[in-house]
Write a protein that holds these residues in place. Structure first.
Motif, PDB file in Angstrom:
ATOM      1  N   VAL A  19       4.899 -30.384 -38.943  1.00 47.37           N
ATOM      2  CA  VAL A  19       5.246 -29.040 -38.471  1.00 47.37           C
ATOM      3  C   VAL A  19       6.744 -28.805 -38.651  1.00 47.37           C
ATOM      4  O   VAL A  19       7.173 -27.726 -39.081  1.00 47.37           O
ATOM      5  N   VAL A  20       7.552 -29.800 -38.348  1.00 45.65           N
ATOM      6  CA  VAL A  20       9.003 -29.687 -38.544  1.00 45.65           C
ATOM      7  C   VAL A  20       9.329 -29.468 -40.021  1.00 45.65           C
ATOM      8  O   VAL A  20      10.249 -28.726 -40.377  1.00 45.65           O
ATOM      9  N   ALA A  21       8.549 -30.107 -40.905  1.00 40.77           N
ATOM     10  CA  ALA A  21       8.790 -29.990 -42.353  1.00 40.77           C
ATOM     11  C   ALA A  21       8.578 -28.573 -42.861  1.00 40.77           C
ATOM     12  O   ALA A  21       9.027 -28.236 -43.958  1.00 40.77           O
ATOM     13  N   ALA A  22       7.903 -27.725 -42.089  1.00 40.39           N
ATOM     14  CA  ALA A  22       7.701 -26.337 -42.507  1.00 40.39           C
ATOM     15  C   ALA A  22       9.014 -25.557 -42.475  1.00 40.39           C
ATOM     16  O   ALA A  22       9.159 -24.552 -43.171  1.00 40.39           O
ATOM     17  N   PHE A  23       9.985 -26.029 -41.686  1.00 36.35           N
ATOM     18  CA  PHE A  23      11.277 -25.365 -41.594  1.00 36.35           C
ATOM     19  C   PHE A  23      12.185 -25.859 -42.717  1.00 36.35           C
ATOM     20  O   PHE A  23      12.042 -26.976 -43.211  1.00 36.35           O
ATOM     21  N   ALA A  24      13.138 -25.036 -43.092  1.00 31.55           N
ATOM     22  CA  ALA A  24      14.054 -25.410 -44.172  1.00 31.55           C
ATOM     23  C   ALA A  24      14.875 -26.625 -43.800  1.00 31.55           C
ATOM     24  O   ALA A  24      15.215 -27.444 -44.654  1.00 31.55           O
ATOM     25  N   SER A  25      15.172 -26.789 -42.512  1.00 37.54           N
ATOM     26  CA  SER A  25      15.941 -27.932 -42.029  1.00 37.54           C
ATOM     27  C   SER A  25      15.532 -28.219 -40.589  1.00 37.54           C
ATOM     28  O   SER A  25      15.211 -27.288 -39.838  1.00 37.54           O
ATOM     29  N   GLU A  46      10.945 -16.462 -39.611  1.00 38.39           N
ATOM     30  CA  GLU A  46       9.727 -16.175 -40.361  1.00 38.39           C
ATOM     31  C   GLU A  46       8.754 -17.355 -40.321  1.00 38.39           C
ATOM     32  O   GLU A  46       7.538 -17.168 -40.182  1.00 38.39           O
ATOM     33  N   VAL A  47       9.292 -18.564 -40.446  1.00 36.38           N
ATOM     34  CA  VAL A  47       8.438 -19.756 -40.376  1.00 36.38           C
ATOM     35  C   VAL A  47       7.740 -19.823 -39.021  1.00 36.38           C
ATOM     36  O   VAL A  47       6.530 -20.057 -38.933  1.00 36.38           O
ATOM     37  N   LEU A  48       8.506 -19.602 -37.968  1.00 38.73           N
ATOM     38  CA  LEU A  48       7.939 -19.663 -36.617  1.00 38.73           C
ATOM     39  C   LEU A  48       6.862 -18.604 -36.425  1.00 38.73           C
ATOM     40  O   LEU A  48       5.796 -18.873 -35.851  1.00 38.73           O
ATOM     41  N   GLN A  49       7.105 -17.404 -36.931  1.00 35.19           N
ATOM     42  CA  GLN A  49       6.130 -16.311 -36.803  1.00 35.19           C
ATOM     43  C   GLN A  49       4.824 -16.666 -37.512  1.00 35.19           C
ATOM     44  O   GLN A  49       3.732 -16.433 -36.972  1.00 35.19           O
ATOM     45  N   ARG A  50       4.934 -17.238 -38.697  1.00 35.77           N
ATOM     46  CA  ARG A  50       3.729 -17.585 -39.453  1.00 35.77           C
ATOM     47  C   ARG A  50       2.968 -18.739 -38.806  1.00 35.77           C
ATOM     48  O   ARG A  50       1.725 -18.751 -38.803  1.00 35.77           O
ATOM     49  N   LEU A  51       3.673 -19.685 -38.243  1.00 33.41           N
ATOM     50  CA  LEU A  51       2.995 -20.804 -37.575  1.00 33.41           C
ATOM     51  C   LEU A  51       2.254 -20.335 -36.327  1.00 33.41           C
ATOM     52  O   LEU A  51       1.116 -20.751 -36.075  1.00 33.41           O
ATOM     53  N   LEU A  52       2.887 -19.492 -35.539  1.00 35.46           N
ATOM     54  CA  LEU A  52       2.252 -18.999 -34.318  1.00 35.46           C
ATOM     55  C   LEU A  52       1.094 -18.053 -34.617  1.00 35.46           C
ATOM     56  O   LEU A  52       0.153 -17.934 -33.816  1.00 35.46           O
ATOM     57  N   ALA A  53       1.150 -17.375 -35.763  1.00 29.80           N
ATOM     58  CA  ALA A  53       0.082 -16.440 -36.124  1.00 29.80           C
ATOM     59  C   ALA A  53      -1.102 -17.137 -36.778  1.00 29.80           C
ATOM     60  O   ALA A  53      -2.178 -16.533 -36.891  1.00 29.80           O
ATOM     61  N   ALA A  54      -0.946 -18.374 -37.176  1.00 31.65           N
ATOM     62  CA  ALA A  54      -2.023 -19.079 -37.886  1.00 31.65           C
ATOM     63  C   ALA A  54      -3.321 -19.164 -37.083  1.00 31.65           C
ATOM     64  O   ALA A  54      -4.397 -18.896 -37.632  1.00 31.65           O
ATOM     65  N   PRO A  55      -3.288 -19.500 -35.793  1.00 30.63           N
ATOM     66  CA  PRO A  55      -4.553 -19.548 -35.033  1.00 30.63           C
ATOM     67  C   PRO A  55      -5.219 -18.191 -34.915  1.00 30.63           C
ATOM     68  O   PRO A  55      -6.452 -18.091 -34.879  1.00 30.63           O
ATOM     69  N   ILE A  56      -4.432 -17.118 -34.859  1.00 36.53           N
ATOM     70  CA  ILE A  56      -4.997 -15.769 -34.762  1.00 36.53           C
ATOM     71  C   ILE A  56      -5.743 -15.434 -36.044  1.00 36.53           C
ATOM     72  O   ILE A  56      -6.842 -14.873 -36.032  1.00 36.53           O
ATOM     73  N   GLY A  57      -5.177 -15.809 -37.177  1.00 34.95           N
ATOM     74  CA  GLY A  57      -5.841 -15.562 -38.450  1.00 34.95           C
ATOM     75  C   GLY A  57      -7.148 -16.310 -38.563  1.00 34.95           C
ATOM     76  O   GLY A  57      -8.113 -15.817 -39.152  1.00 34.95           O
ATOM     77  N   ASP A  58      -7.202 -17.503 -37.960  1.00 33.85           N
ATOM     78  CA  ASP A  58      -8.432 -18.296 -38.008  1.00 33.85           C
ATOM     79  C   ASP A  58      -9.567 -17.650 -37.222  1.00 33.85           C
ATOM     80  O   ASP A  58     -10.737 -17.906 -37.477  1.00 33.85           O
ATOM     81  N   LYS A  59      -9.210 -16.799 -36.226  1.00 36.84           N
ATOM     82  CA  LYS A  59     -10.240 -16.190 -35.397  1.00 36.84           C
ATOM     83  C   LYS A  59     -10.790 -14.895 -35.985  1.00 36.84           C
ATOM     84  O   LYS A  59     -11.730 -14.312 -35.453  1.00 36.84           O
ATOM     85  N   GLU A  97      -1.163 -24.341 -41.835  1.00 37.37           N
ATOM     86  CA  GLU A  97      -0.112 -23.407 -42.235  1.00 37.37           C
ATOM     87  C   GLU A  97       1.213 -24.141 -42.465  1.00 37.37           C
ATOM     88  O   GLU A  97       1.965 -23.793 -43.388  1.00 37.37           O
ATOM     89  N   ALA A  98       1.501 -25.141 -41.641  1.00 38.80           N
ATOM     90  CA  ALA A  98       2.747 -25.894 -41.786  1.00 38.80           C
ATOM     91  C   ALA A  98       2.797 -26.617 -43.127  1.00 38.80           C
ATOM     92  O   ALA A  98       3.840 -26.641 -43.796  1.00 38.80           O
ATOM     93  N   ARG A  99       1.676 -27.208 -43.536  1.00 46.82           N
ATOM     94  CA  ARG A  99       1.640 -27.897 -44.829  1.00 46.82           C
ATOM     95  C   ARG A  99       1.850 -26.913 -45.983  1.00 46.82           C
ATOM     96  O   ARG A  99       2.539 -27.210 -46.962  1.00 46.82           O
ATOM     97  N   ALA A 100       1.238 -25.734 -45.855  1.00 47.63           N
ATOM     98  CA  ALA A 100       1.418 -24.717 -46.893  1.00 47.63           C
ATOM     99  C   ALA A 100       2.870 -24.243 -46.947  1.00 47.63           C
ATOM    100  O   ALA A 100       3.443 -24.056 -48.028  1.00 47.63           O
ATOM    101  N   LEU A 101       3.494 -24.065 -45.782  1.00 47.80           N
ATOM    102  CA  LEU A 101       4.886 -23.628 -45.737  1.00 47.80           C
ATOM    103  C   LEU A 101       5.827 -24.694 -46.296  1.00 47.80           C
ATOM    104  O   LEU A 101       6.813 -24.381 -46.974  1.00 47.80           O
ATOM    105  N   ALA A 102       5.527 -25.953 -46.005  1.00 48.39           N
ATOM    106  CA  ALA A 102       6.370 -27.046 -46.522  1.00 48.39           C
ATOM    107  C   ALA A 102       6.344 -27.061 -48.048  1.00 48.39           C
ATOM    108  O   ALA A 102       7.382 -27.262 -48.694  1.00 48.39           O
TER     109      ALA A 102
END
Length: 364
Positions: free
Chosen positions: A230-236, A287-300, A264-269
């Protein structure tokens, strides 16, 4: 600044023993010679009284040292190659660069050497090192860099102290709190390790020793548990800040949400890596944080079937598998597909075989 460093140490050990900084006579200068003493001036009665007072004060100070009431902290000029970095410090030494230390390097050069001493302690049983840095990692890195780049005689100024691991951790933590270049994630993971190493996993005791609120420490420890992928999804890792990362750490407590976040984190990385290689700007932390938090909503959201069979004669969907898990599979037989019983049986067999090939088959 040097005064401030000494105050840090004195404050940390206030519940043990007071510390008195040694005089300038205690500084060790490499291969220096003592100059000849000037002729003694003729003393007046006032000078004699002052000298007597000075001698009494000095004798008193020496007596306090001898009795163990105070400890002297000696400053040394050291070769940084003989000094290692204490692993209990939050700062990541391997991530320090010329760019991140540029301001400090320029300051050391302008002032003709390091003015603010680091804090070190002696080490035993290490043939390659005599001391380890408790506070002053950037100063150590900068002096080592200068010695490799046109300043081979530059020395690492250090203040030697007797500290156990817990006191060393508190001292390093105090210094790091004032440093903007120590990320929240570095500090959080440092706290998580210290909780086990020094405080027996007792958060209340740790908060009291560090003089932190228990709620704030709890949030830090929660963020420290963020998985590496999950940390790897961020630029640093420095982009992972406490306030925005805490809701993400909470979301990972839900098993279903965690699966979506990890995907989503693996895709972002992968996306971040591709952008770096192409020379493009990486995605910002927000943007990374927004996409990670929105991932479960997309799954539903409503999704298509796991597998579907289309009748080749009528070109209409006849069999669909809506879900498949350990309890079984949900199969839908479509009305109006123009299929007979034989067609439907073939369709069911086809979708079940495809699910099995994907590892999602129903186990009898």
């Amino acid at each position: 600044m040097a005064r401030k460093q000494s105050d840090y140490l004195a404050a940390l050990l206030a519940d043990d023993e007071p510390i008195e900084k040694s005089s300038k006579d205690d500084l060790i200068q490499a291969e220096s010679q003592t100059p000849a003493a000037p002729p003694a001036p003729v003393e007046t009665p006032r000078a004699e009284r002052l000298r007597g007072t000075t001698l009494l004060g000095r004798e008193s100070a020496l007596a306090r040292v001898a009795s163990g009431e105070v400890r002297q902290v000696t400053q040394l000029l050291l070769n940084p190659e003989r000094v290692r970095i204490w692993p209990g410090n939050a700062r990541s030494y391997e991530h320090l660069t010329e760019e991140s230390c540029r301001e400090l390097i320029d300051s050391i050069v302008a002032e003709g050497g390091q003015k603010v001493p680091a804090v070190v302690r002696r080490v035993e049983g290490d043939p390659e090192h005599d001391y380890e840095v408790i506070a002053g990692t950037r100063r150590h890195w900068s002096i080592a860099w200068l010695r490799r780049h046109s300043y081979p005689d530059m020395m690492f100024v250090a203040q030697v102290a007797q500290l156990d691991d817990e006191a060393a951790f508190r001292l390093a933590d105090l210094e790091n709190r004032a440093r903007k270049d120590v990320s929240d994630l570095e500090r959080a993971r440092n706290y998580a390790q210290a909780l086990k190493d020094h405080y027996g996993n007792h958060q209340t005791r740790m908060a009291e020793r560090l003089r932190l609120s228990k709620g704030w420490l709890s949030k830090m420890l929660k963020v420290a548990a963020l998985p590496d992928d999950v940390v790897a999804a961020f630029a640093s890792p420095a982009d992972v800040q406490l306030k925005p990362a805490y809701p993400l750490a909470q979301a990972l407590d839900d098993r279903g949400a965690a699966q979506a976040i990890h995907r989503e984190a693996r895709a972002l990385a992968r996306l971040q890596d591709a952008r770096r290689k192409a020379g493009d700007a990486t995605l910002p932390a927000a943007e990374v944080l927004q996409r990670l938090l929105a991932a479960p909503i997309g799954d539903k959201r409503p999704a298509g079937p796991l597998a579907e069979w289309v009748n080749p004669r009528t070109q209409r969907a006849a069999v669909s598998v809506l879900s498949s898990n350990r309890q079984g599979a949900t199969v839908r037989l479509h009305a109006g597909s123009g299929s007979n019983t034989e067609d439907l049986l073939n369709g069911i067999r086809d979708v079940l075989e495809r699910l099995a090939a994907d590892g999602k088959g129903v186990q009898a």
